[in-house]
Design an enzyme around this catalytic site. Sequence first.
Site, short mmCIF file in Angstrom:
data_model
loop_
_atom_site.label_atom_id
_atom_site.label_comp_id
_atom_site.label_asym_id
_atom_site.label_seq_id
_atom_site.Cartn_x
_atom_site.Cartn_y
_atom_site.Cartn_z
N ARG A 68 2.89 6.28 5.84
CA ARG A 68 3.28 6.90 5.27
C ARG A 68 1.39 7.27 5.63
O ARG A 68 1.71 9.05 5.24
CB ARG A 68 2.88 6.50 4.19
CG ARG A 68 4.89 6.80 3.50
CD ARG A 68 5.17 5.43 4.64
NE ARG A 68 5.01 4.09 3.92
CZ ARG A 68 4.99 2.67 4.53
NH1 ARG A 68 4.81 3.30 5.78
NH2 ARG A 68 4.21 2.18 4.46
N CYS A 102 6.62 1.44 -2.60
CA CYS A 102 5.76 1.63 -1.95
C CYS A 102 4.90 3.96 -2.57
O CYS A 102 5.72 4.23 -2.78
CB CYS A 102 6.57 2.22 -1.29
SG CYS A 102 4.70 2.44 0.17
N ASN A 103 3.46 3.11 -3.34
CA ASN A 103 2.91 4.81 -3.77
C ASN A 103 3.28 5.63 -2.91
O ASN A 103 3.32 6.99 -3.38
CB ASN A 103 1.78 4.60 -4.30
CG ASN A 103 1.54 3.15 -5.66
OD1 ASN A 103 0.95 2.94 -6.51
ND2 ASN A 103 1.76 1.82 -5.22
N THR A 104 2.69 5.39 -1.41
CA THR A 104 2.05 6.76 -0.34
C THR A 104 3.10 7.31 -0.10
O THR A 104 3.88 8.44 -0.11
CB THR A 104 1.57 6.64 0.72
OG1 THR A 104 0.57 5.39 0.27
CG2 THR A 104 0.95 7.38 1.54
N ALA A 105 5.16 6.47 -0.62
CA ALA A 105 6.01 7.02 0.73
C ALA A 105 6.44 8.08 -1.60
O ALA A 105 7.50 9.24 -0.45
CB ALA A 105 7.13 5.84 0.22
N THR A 146 -4.17 3.65 -0.93
CA THR A 146 -4.59 3.92 0.33
C THR A 146 -5.15 6.20 0.05
O THR A 146 -4.74 6.58 -0.80
CB THR A 146 -3.29 3.88 0.65
OG1 THR A 146 -1.94 5.23 0.38
CG2 THR A 146 -2.50 2.58 1.21
N LYS A 186 -1.23 -6.82 4.52
CA LYS A 186 -0.62 -5.65 5.36
C LYS A 186 -0.41 -7.53 6.39
O LYS A 186 1.05 -7.46 7.19
CB LYS A 186 -0.65 -4.66 5.90
CG LYS A 186 -0.29 -4.04 4.57
CD LYS A 186 -0.47 -2.30 4.96
CE LYS A 186 0.09 -1.95 4.25
NZ LYS A 186 2.12 -1.75 3.71
N CYS A 214 -1.61 0.56 -5.23
CA CYS A 214 -0.77 0.34 -3.34
C CYS A 214 -0.03 -1.07 -3.81
O CYS A 214 -0.73 -1.56 -4.07
CB CYS A 214 -1.43 0.30 -2.91
SG CYS A 214 -1.10 -0.80 -0.21
#
Length: 252
Positions: A68, A102-105, A146, A186, A214
């Site tokens: 992302r 998922c934050n960035t998603a 992120t 990760k 994140c």
Amino acid sequence: MSDTVFDLPSSRAADYPGVLGPTVGVLGGMGPAATADFYAKLIRATPATTDQEHLRVIIWSDPTTPDRTRALLEGGTDPTPWLVYGARVLAVGGADVIAVPCNTAHAFLPAVIERVGVPLVHMIEQTSRHLAALQPPVRKVGLLATTGTVRAKLYETWLATAGIALLVPDSTSQAEEVTAAIRSIKAGNEDPGLLAKAARRLVDRGAQAIIAGCTEVPLGLNAGELPVPLVDPTQVLAESVIARVRAGQDLN
């Protein structure tokens, strides 16, 4: 990747007789450990004394979803088709509400919401509401996330409506501490104290709370390491999903 690849049957499991009660869909895999962590939090937060009192949950964990942050900052592959497909899988399976740990998603969720007829519980919105309700009140919070989440200002926009200012790491701390720690986690390794260092820098600048923005951050940062509250959006999301299901809002 064309959208036609992701066409699914229009029928849903909930259309079949005998399948009763709300079902939660988890759109995950970003990353797999964070998805497992969210499900564990959902279980622990559910007020249940028997198996049958827990929520019915469908988990779609797709680690092949393109990065992302790379999509946001470097012109990488757009993850939207993967997210739409996963949400459709959950809808066909009978999900009445979807959570995305998922934050960035969340930068890509508006397109998902438009194309999948299932309501989503918005993790960043719920976290902002949680921060606004904290006592004593907080007026300045720090964010560990992120680089994609930071630059997309996903939290800044929501927090501004609550009158809360947001602090983010400087470029060196973001790259050498936050991003390095997220990549390590990760990869299945431990964070050697990098996140705690980054968080303390934000506290020194006046942060009254730290957002673990994140889903890998709570896996590498312990609340006991900080002199201010550590707010875990995945925990907030789990509690928000449970409250929504129990209240029967927008379900079925």
